[in-house]
Design an enzyme around this catalytic site. Structure first.
Site, short mmCIF file in Angstrom:
data_model
loop_
_atom_site.label_atom_id
_atom_site.label_comp_id
_atom_site.label_asym_id
_atom_site.label_seq_id
_atom_site.Cartn_x
_atom_site.Cartn_y
_atom_site.Cartn_z
CG ASN A 72 -12.08 -4.27 9.28
OD1 ASN A 72 -12.25 -3.63 8.16
ND2 ASN A 72 -10.78 -4.71 9.49
CD GLU A 74 -8.10 -4.08 13.11
OE1 GLU A 74 -8.18 -5.29 12.25
OE2 GLU A 74 -6.98 -3.50 13.31
CB CYS A 83 -16.98 -7.87 11.78
SG CYS A 83 -16.11 -9.23 13.06
CD GLU A 85 -18.61 -9.35 7.49
OE1 GLU A 85 -18.15 -10.08 7.05
OE2 GLU A 85 -17.99 -8.71 8.73
CB CYS A 122 -16.37 -14.05 11.95
SG CYS A 122 -17.19 -12.83 12.67
CB CYS A 125 -20.30 -11.26 11.03
SG CYS A 125 -19.55 -10.14 11.57
#
Length: 170
Positions: A72, A74, A83, A85, A122, A125
């Protein structure tokens, strides 16, 4: 997936079921998946997570055997982050566009507490992973875990997104 039930008073109900495999420890995974999860754990430690303090690592295996990782990333403008993934899958799509993704391993770690349960991708993703699975016309097995605890396996992204949106609706 969808199992029709009895039509009662004009109301048709369906139940959606998925099958999960649960591994009690990394050592119980097949050796190649242990390697993939280890790469995801390494990627997790390099995550850029100064705001959430929640690190996620992902590693995927291509048909050539190559492993592509992501973590990830940010950003102070929160929607601008990405993210793990999607970092991994977009990396694979950009650099290995003709390869098929066979497996994906995901692991998380919170800096404030131990995460002992498996954390699934999530929604964003799942949608991105589904696009790649549909594009390559073959399932992507997904293994996910917390920092410790059980590892969950689903045979396909569609197990996590059974009523997914795709290009046929456009």
């Amino acid at each position: 997936m969808a199992i029709p039930t009895t039509n009662i008073n004009g109301l048709k109900k369906q139940k959606i079921e998925i099958e999960l495999e649960v591994f009690e420890a990394l050592s119980k995974l097949p050796k190649d998946i242990q390697e993939l999860m280890n790469k995801a754990q390494q990627a997790r430690e390099n995550a850029y997570a100064p705001y959430s303090h929640f690190r996620v690592g992902a590693a995927l295996r291509l048909t050539s055997g190559k492993i592509v990782t992501g973590n990830n990333q940010e950003n102070a403008a929160f929607p601008s982050g990405l993210c793990a993934e999607r970092v991994a899958i977009f990396n694979a799509g950009a650099n290995f566009p003709n390869e098929t993704i066979t497996d994906l391993a995901i692991t998380v770690r919170a800096e404030s507490h131990e995460v002992a349960e498996a954390i699934a991708p999530c929604g964003a993703c799942r949608q991105s992973l589904a696009e790649y699975e549909q594009k390559q016309k073959t399932p992507i097995a997904i293994y996910f875990m917390g920092e410790t605890g059980d590892i969950i396996k689903v045979a396909s992204v569609m197990d996590l997104l059974p009523l997914g949106f795709d290009a046929k609706y456009l």
